[in-house]
Design an enzyme around this catalytic site. Structure first.
Site, PDB file in Angstrom:
ATOM      1  CG  HIS A   1      -2.150  -0.898   0.968  1.00 40.32           C
ATOM      2  ND1 HIS A   1      -3.354  -0.707   1.583  1.00 40.32           N
ATOM      3  CD2 HIS A   1      -2.308  -1.985   0.168  1.00 40.32           C
ATOM      4  CE1 HIS A   1      -4.216  -1.646   1.184  1.00 40.32           C
ATOM      5  NE2 HIS A   1      -3.592  -2.433   0.337  1.00 40.32           N
TER       6      HIS A   1
ATOM      7  CG  HIS B   1      -4.373 -11.745  -2.179  1.00 44.18           C
ATOM      8  ND1 HIS B   1      -5.455 -11.319  -2.893  1.00 44.18           N
ATOM      9  CD2 HIS B   1      -3.900 -10.638  -1.534  1.00 44.18           C
ATOM     10  CE1 HIS B   1      -5.632 -10.019  -2.699  1.00 44.18           C
ATOM     11  NE2 HIS B   1      -4.700  -9.580  -1.892  1.00 44.18           N
TER      12      HIS B   1
HETATM   13 FE1  HEB Z   1      -4.322  -7.710  -1.156  1.00 46.01          FE
HETATM   14  C1  HEB Z   1      -4.925  -8.370   2.155  1.00 46.01           C
HETATM   15  C2  HEB Z   1      -7.567  -6.839  -1.647  1.00 46.01           C
HETATM   16  C3  HEB Z   1      -3.596  -6.774  -4.412  1.00 46.01           C
HETATM   17  C4  HEB Z   1      -0.973  -8.417  -0.631  1.00 46.01           C
HETATM   18  N1  HEB Z   1      -5.929  -7.619   0.046  1.00 46.01           N
HETATM   19  C5  HEB Z   1      -5.971  -7.897   1.368  1.00 46.01           C
HETATM   20  C6  HEB Z   1      -7.273  -7.636   1.830  1.00 46.01           C
HETATM   21  C7  HEB Z   1      -8.021  -7.254   0.774  1.00 46.01           C
HETATM   22  C8  HEB Z   1      -7.175  -7.224  -0.354  1.00 46.01           C
HETATM   23  C9  HEB Z   1      -9.484  -6.898   0.767  1.00 46.01           C
HETATM   24  C10 HEB Z   1      -7.727  -7.815   3.277  1.00 46.01           C
HETATM   25  C11 HEB Z   1      -7.328  -6.635   4.144  1.00 46.01           C
HETATM   26  C12 HEB Z   1      -7.800  -6.910   5.563  1.00 46.01           C
HETATM   27  O1  HEB Z   1      -6.923  -7.025   6.442  1.00 46.01           O
HETATM   28  O2  HEB Z   1      -9.012  -7.025   5.766  1.00 46.01           O
HETATM   29  N2  HEB Z   1      -5.367  -6.964  -2.735  1.00 46.01           N
HETATM   30  C13 HEB Z   1      -6.700  -6.716  -2.732  1.00 46.01           C
HETATM   31  C14 HEB Z   1      -7.089  -6.258  -4.035  1.00 46.01           C
HETATM   32  C15 HEB Z   1      -5.993  -6.231  -4.808  1.00 46.01           C
HETATM   33  C16 HEB Z   1      -4.897  -6.685  -3.968  1.00 46.01           C
HETATM   34  C17 HEB Z   1      -8.492  -5.898  -4.441  1.00 46.01           C
HETATM   35  C18 HEB Z   1      -5.861  -5.792  -6.260  1.00 46.01           C
HETATM   36  C19 HEB Z   1      -6.431  -6.731  -7.197  1.00 46.01           C
HETATM   37  N3  HEB Z   1      -2.592  -7.605  -2.300  1.00 46.01           N
HETATM   38  C20 HEB Z   1      -2.528  -7.170  -3.572  1.00 46.01           C
HETATM   39  C21 HEB Z   1      -1.160  -7.127  -3.989  1.00 46.01           C
HETATM   40  C22 HEB Z   1      -0.411  -7.574  -2.936  1.00 46.01           C
HETATM   41  C23 HEB Z   1      -1.337  -7.887  -1.879  1.00 46.01           C
HETATM   42  C24 HEB Z   1      -0.676  -6.656  -5.330  1.00 46.01           C
HETATM   43  C25 HEB Z   1       1.051  -7.740  -2.810  1.00 46.01           C
HETATM   44  C26 HEB Z   1       1.855  -8.070  -3.792  1.00 46.01           C
HETATM   45  N4  HEB Z   1      -3.168  -8.303   0.463  1.00 46.01           N
HETATM   46  C27 HEB Z   1      -1.839  -8.649   0.430  1.00 46.01           C
HETATM   47  C28 HEB Z   1      -1.470  -9.273   1.679  1.00 46.01           C
HETATM   48  C29 HEB Z   1      -2.626  -9.270   2.488  1.00 46.01           C
HETATM   49  C30 HEB Z   1      -3.648  -8.637   1.707  1.00 46.01           C
HETATM   50  C31 HEB Z   1      -0.114  -9.834   2.006  1.00 46.01           C
HETATM   51  C32 HEB Z   1      -2.791  -9.878   3.887  1.00 46.01           C
HETATM   52  C33 HEB Z   1      -2.617  -8.861   4.969  1.00 46.01           C
HETATM   53  C34 HEB Z   1      -2.749  -9.511   6.323  1.00 46.01           C
HETATM   54  O3  HEB Z   1      -2.722 -10.726   6.470  1.00 46.01           O
HETATM   55  O4  HEB Z   1      -2.863  -8.742   7.306  1.00 46.01           O
END
Ligand code: HEB
Length: 729
Positions: free
Chosen positions: A97, A265
């Protein structure tokens, strides 16, 4: 790119807007207004001028900090216990982020200045509970102090998290110097956050495309709504469309998007254990004694893992703290049905999962709970193009490893500019095309440089064409992501040369001539030497003997190291310095000048003196709809005089709107006989109209300040020419 909207920045739907859109003061009118202390150039940065972050980082005990970060991963704190006893996934989300706000449109956002610490980002709904992640890191930040910035620490911690869970890491470059105040970035105009009803920004049925340069689908999101477009989980096509568009604006193609999302993921879980109305406000709006924490809830509940962040609940895989291919295995092994989390969010759950494919409970490993997919995850198999890539990754772990590692590296380093800015022992040796690699330049003797400059001035090329060529080359620089600039001579590639702002039919022959005359000097240097020689001559012709300093050593990028598509967003749609406007934007044309000056890293006086100087040098784009002399408020163009300012402020001139221009063009008439004296644009007249700019224009128009004008112009010019010389410090 997958861009479905036009390329023009600041154009989109709706009415005229402000350059910054909705700002912190609009969101939190009661917040402490510290900016009154940063007036008159007083810095908010406590580190002072002498602090050299490169030097400090290079003295960092890198091995020790890595070990400390690794140990922290499993050092669960009572006030925010680690899911599965491992903070890794949480830290990956924090780093993602931090980096994911980057957008190609203006190069702003991204991980490189540690903005996640400040509003509005610290309080974006999508950054929910990341205040805890950052606070977990405080003991490490405290320990290593000036040797590591928060910005670097976020990314390094993300890397260590991946590594400590067995994931592939491509490398790490330090060098992100912290800032100490919120950056002023346009994040949109909506008055609602995503969780309180902000409209979704892409609505094809209503002809709404994602406004440039924004890269998120709703206010307060990093990218897309995980529950589907506008919260609709059934709109599979729209989900993929939103992902493709927003990730393209983060400089990611389909393969990178799939690798990143699935790879990310593989780790961790979503949090939606209870309704979203059971916790407190975001950090910036919370009570004083919560000490910068937000989204507060009952500590006992936290202990039990009853946490709500996104509102979705569950992990994607049976092994949320181990890298592997379970994400794709499950995604394709099962049919998923739409379900609802305890917090009421729409999510997808496998139908009849085998016990072994269920996830451990975040606080009690002996308990098994169903895995989930978000609607965004489902797009990786519902969208035909994403699906092909997903199936390939499902069957080829090594391909996923490589794609994820590279895409993660790009995600977290995209806004750092050329590789020369990376620090530390883990910088990968491989050159990557998105780094815009430029070979090292060569040094030439002063006499060679001087002989070349003399030849150029004798060649018949005009002062204005030489100044324009150098400006065109250097002014592509963006202080936001450190791309562009004179180094590399990218201007010689057709894709750049042919930008309308560059007057290609004039620029082409100038570059050809410089190429013919330059000998062993790189073209990148030759362009700057020639432009600077032209400025020097223009000053001399105006009676000022001054040297325009030129620091050579630029290299010429090769065609194979040039990714034309990735340069597209660097094309200016307005360049007030050249009086150029391609498309009227949603902000005022003078706002576009200020925006460009900001991207060039200029101060208000620097912007002012550059405009005044470039005008009298005739460095005006012919492609400006208004013709060649617009804004050139002098009867002796080509001489570096302060005429622009004296004529602009002359009370003998009365200015009127040229009606057909829709208030973009103005005519200056003599008050007496009303004969036409000048033509000008908004970016000219603003220096007489705006009280602050007028005050500076007055300084440059005053008797006795003629030389100051020349000196200041040359200093600002040189600053722009050298803006990308990271090799010099
Ligand atoms: Fe992620 C977590 C959505 C891309 C790495 N994710 C997460 C959550 C959600 C999401 C709703 C839960 C938060 C809480 O704590 O409740 N993603 C999402 C979307 C997209 C994404 C709609 C566009 C398609 N991711 C992404 C990327 C990366 C990531 C590109 C790197 C390479 N995530 C992640 C991790 C986690 C999440 C390692 C877990 C955290 C904890 O365990 O605390």
């Amino acid at each position: 790119t997958g861009s479905i909207s036009g390329g023009c920045p600041f154009t989109g739907n709706g009415d005229m807007r402000d350059l910054l859109g909705r700002t912190n003061r609009d969101w939190w009118p009661d917040a402490l207004q510290l900016d009154i202390l940063t007036i008159e150039g007083r810095s908010a940065d406590p580190m002072g001028e002498d602090y050299d972050y490169c030097e400090a980082f290079n003295a960092l005990d890198y091995a020790a900090i890595k070990n400390d970060i690794k140990a922290l991963m499993t050092d669960s704190q009572e006030w925010w216990p680690a899911d599965y006893g491992h903070y890794g996934p949480f830290f990956i989300r924090m780093a993602w982020h931090a980096a994911g706000t980057y957008r190609t449109g203006d190069g702003r956002g991204g991980a490189s200045s540690g903005q996640q610490r400040f509003a509005p980002l610290n309080s974006w709904p999508d950054n929910g509970n990341l205040d805890k992640a950052r606070r977990l890191l405080w003991p490490i930040k405290k320990k290593y102090g000036k040797h590591i910035s928060w910005a670097d620490l976020f990314v390094l911690t993300g890397n260590m998290a991946i590594e400590s869970m067995g994931g592939p890491v491509f490398g790490f470059g330090g060098g992100r110097k912290d800032v100490f105040e919120p950056e002023m970035v346009y994040w949109g105009t909506e008055e609602q956050w995503v969780d309180t009803g902000a409209e979704t920004r892409i609505q094809p049925d209503e002809g709404k495309a994602l406004e440039n340069p924004l890269a998120a689908i709703q206010m307060g999101l990093i990218y897309v709504n995980p529950e589907g477009p506008g919260g609709n989980p059934h709109d599979a096509e729209g989900m993929a469309r939103d992902m493709r568009e927003t990730f393209a604006r983060m400089a990611m193609n389909d393969e990178e998007t799939v690798a990143l999302t699935a790879g990310g993921h593989a780790f961790g879980k979503c949090h939606g254990a209870k309704p979203a109305d059971t916790f407190g406000k975001a950090p910036e709006g919370e009570a004083l004694h919560t000490m910068g924490f937000g989204w507060l809830t009952d500590p006992e509940e936290i202990g039990k893992g009853h946490i709500t962040t996104s509102g979705i609940e569950g992990a994607w895989t049976p092994n949320p703290t181990e890298w592997g291919n379970d994400y794709f295995r499950l995604l394709f092994k099962y049919e998923y049905e739409l379900t609802e989390s305890p917090a009421g969010a729409k999510q997808w759950t496998p139908i009849d999962p085998e016990e072994a494919d269920m996830a451990p409970d975040a606080r009690d490993p002996s308990k098994k709970v169903p895995t989930i997919m978000t609607t965004a995850d489902m797009a990786l198999k519902r969208d035909p193009e994403y699906r092909k890539i997903s199936e390939r990754f499902r069957d080829d772990q090594a391909a996923l490893d490589d794609a994820f590692a590279r895409a993660w590296f790009k995600l977290t380093h995209r806004d750092m500019g050329p590789k020369i800015r990376y620090l530390g022992p883990d910088v990968p040796s491989e050159d990557l095309i998105w780094q815009d690699p430029i070979p090292a330049g060569t040094q030439q003797s002063e006499s060679v440089v001087q002989a070349f400059a003399d030849k150029v001035l004798d060649s018949g090329l005009s002062i204005s064409s030489l100044v324009k060529a150098a400006w065109a080359s250097a002014s592509t620089y963006r202080n936001s992501d450190h791309r562009g600039g004179a180094n590399g001579a990218h201007i010689r590639f057709d894709a750049i040369k042919n930008w309308a702002v560059n007057d290609p039919e004039e620029l082409g022959p100038v570059l050809d001539k410089l190429d013919e005359l330059r000998g062993d000097i790189s073209l990148a240097d030759a362009i700057v030497i020639a432009g600077s020689a032209a400025v020097e001559k223009a000053a001399r012709d105006a009676g000022f003997d001054i040297t325009v300093p030129v620091t050579i050593g630029r290299g010429d990028a090769s065609e194979e190291h040039f990714d034309a598509e990735s340069w597209e967003p660097l094309e200016p749609f307005a360049d007030g310095f050249r009086n150029y406007l391609k498309t009227k934007a949603q902000v005022k044309t003078e706002d576009m000048l200020v925006d460009r000056a900001n991207l060039l890293g200029l101060s208000i006086p620097e912007m002012t003196v550059l405009v005044g100087g470039l005008r009298v040098l005739g460095a005006v784009s012919k492609h400006a709809e208004h013709g060649t002399s617009i804004g050139v408020l002098t009867n002796r163009p080509g001489k570096l005089t302060n005429d622009f300012f004296t004529n602009l402020l002359d009370m003998g001139t009365l200015w009127e709107v040229v009606d057909e221009s829709g208030d973009e063009e103005f005519v200056g008439r003599k008050r007496g006989d009303r004969s036409e004296l000048w033509r000008a644009t908004r970016t000219d007249l603003v220096f007489g109209s705006n009280s602050q700019l007028r005050a500076i224009a007055e300084v440059y128009a005053e008797d006795g300040n003629e030389r100051k004008f020349v000196n200041d112009f040359v200093a600002a010019w040189t600053k722009v020419m050298d803006a990308d010389r990271f090799d010099l410090t």
